[in-house]
Design an enzyme around this catalytic site. Structure first.
Site, PDB file in Angstrom:
ATOM      1  N   ASP A   3       0.784  -1.221   0.000  1.00 48.30           N
ATOM      2  CA  ASP A   3       0.000   0.000   0.000  1.00 48.30           C
ATOM      3  C   ASP A   3       0.813   1.267   0.000  1.00 48.30           C
ATOM      4  O   ASP A   3       0.909   1.948   0.977  1.00 48.30           O
ATOM      5  CB  ASP A   3      -0.926   0.020   1.194  1.00 48.30           C
ATOM      6  N   LEU A 162       2.097  -2.388  -4.284  1.00 47.24           N
ATOM      7  CA  LEU A 162       1.683  -0.988  -4.273  1.00 47.24           C
ATOM      8  C   LEU A 162       0.284  -0.945  -3.681  1.00 47.24           C
ATOM      9  O   LEU A 162      -0.506  -1.872  -3.866  1.00 47.24           O
ATOM     10  CB  LEU A 162       1.645  -0.400  -5.685  1.00 47.24           C
ATOM     11  N   ASP A 163      -0.032   0.146  -3.006  1.00 45.53           N
ATOM     12  CA  ASP A 163      -1.393   0.337  -2.503  1.00 45.53           C
ATOM     13  C   ASP A 163      -2.401   0.295  -3.648  1.00 45.53           C
ATOM     14  O   ASP A 163      -2.080   0.617  -4.791  1.00 45.53           O
ATOM     15  CB  ASP A 163      -1.536   1.714  -1.858  1.00 45.53           C
ATOM     16  N   LYS A 164      -3.621  -0.026  -3.312  1.00 47.38           N
ATOM     17  CA  LYS A 164      -4.722   0.001  -4.272  1.00 47.38           C
ATOM     18  C   LYS A 164      -4.773   1.352  -4.980  1.00 47.38           C
ATOM     19  O   LYS A 164      -4.940   1.425  -6.199  1.00 47.38           O
ATOM     20  CB  LYS A 164      -6.041  -0.269  -3.555  1.00 47.38           C
TER      21      LYS A 164
END
Length: 348
Positions: A3, A162-164
């Site tokens: 994230d 990676l974050d949404k």
């Protein structure tokens, strides 16, 4: 990355990825012929004794959902006792976790691909891996759909997250050897990761943040700068590229470079300095979050040593349209050379 920030994925959610994929095909009915010593024992306990590979809770769920028959009749009472001579038929059901590792068509851009690597430009809104509330439609599902051979690699080749709501570059391994090498590079901090961020406020200079990050003491879904013995070292470098005003409030465009890759690292470090990311619904200024629909963070550059050739490689992903629009609305303009240096050369 977890994230917003890259880090090797070693959490329990992925420990049994291969088993999940294999388990999806195990739908054959299971038949049990009970013995007299089972007389007077609860049905769910009998099933748990005979089927230790499944949790008691899962077996109870199958009873409640009508997937268990006793002497040809649906088992309708969870705590019913057995007589010890019944024939029980169980129809195993794929759990959400098992379904999470099934192929699905998912849209994402591939920047580069060879026999060892896939470099992806992840769009905003795409969850990287399955988890509570996001059991399908993830990047992992899309990887398995586009490259079925990744089912034989833990986590379908994913090595960081990676974050949404963070966009930008990620690397996925196509072989077990490549995955092992990439995880080692992440651990040894030889992978270069750079992000463009927009923050509230205007730092007076460039800087380096060295502050350990751990779980928030009260809100366990959040991270925080921490002195706890369980907190992990974290280092972020930031460079101020430009300043402006968004909705009459001062803002700054930053280029952030990671030495480490902790959960939410850039978001937590910038908040700790008093410069939270625009649009960050977790660490940002809550009354200002509606002004931008996601945290203004984009993984703009990724560099690593190719696990096959050993060659130093680097990829860049131009800023997405929403962040370009945010800069424009903030009155931020950069020279051609500044844009090139930051990897955002498409901005006029």
């Amino acid at each position: 990355m977890k994230d917003g920030v890259t880090e090797p994925v070693t959490d329990e959610a992925f420990e049994d990825a291969d088993e999940f994929v294999a388990g999806a095909a195990e739908l054959a009915p299971i038949t049990l012929q009970l013995e007299p010593e089972s007389c007077g024992v609860r049905l769910d306990k009998v099933l748990a004794t005979h089927l230790p590979q499944y949790s008691r809770g899962r077996l109870q769920q199958w009873i409640e959902e009508g997937h268990v028959r006793v002497d040809g009749k649906l088992a309708t009472v969870l705590r019913a006792t057995v007589y010890g001579d019944e024939k029980i038929v169980i129809l195993p059901q794929i759990s959400q976790a098992e379904q999470a590792y099934l192929p699905e068509p998912v849209d994402f851009d591939v920047v580069f691909e060879d026999d060892d690597l896939i470099i992806i430009n992840k769009p905003v809104g795409l969850v990287v891996h399955p988890g509570a509330g996001n059991w399908s439609g993830t990047l992992l599902n899309g990887l398995l759909h586009r490259w079925p051979q990744l089912a034989g690699i833990p986590r379908a080749g994913i090595v960081h997250r990676l974050d949404k709501d963070t966009s930008g570059l990620m690397v996925v391994a196509k072989t077990l050897l490549a995955q092992t090498d990439l995880v080692r590079q992440l651990q040894e901090r030889t992978v270069s990761r750079e992000y463009v961020a927009m923050v509230w406020g205007q730092p007076v200079s460039n800087g380096r943040v060295e502050a350990a990050i751990g779980r928030h003491l009260r809100e366990r879904t959040k991270m925080a700068v921490s002195t706890s013995t369980t907190a992990r070292p974290a280092v972020t470098h930031y460079q101020k590229l430009a300043t402006g005003k968004f909705e009459a409030r001062p803002v700054a465009l930053l280029l952030c470079k990671l030495e480490t890759g902790r959960t939410h690292q850039i978001r937590v470090h910038m908040q700790s300095l008093g410069f939270p990311l625009i649009g960050d619904g977790v660490y940002g200024k809550q009354h200002l979050v509606p002004l931008f629909p996601r945290q203004a963070l984009h993984a703009v550059r990724l560099g690593l040593l190719h696990p096959g050739s050993g060659e130093a490689c680097r990829w860049e992903a131009p800023l997405p349209a929403d962040m370009v629009d945010l800069m424009t609305r903030s009155g931020i303009t950069l020279s051609t050379e500044e844009c090139k240096d930051a990897g955002i050369w498409q901005i006029p």
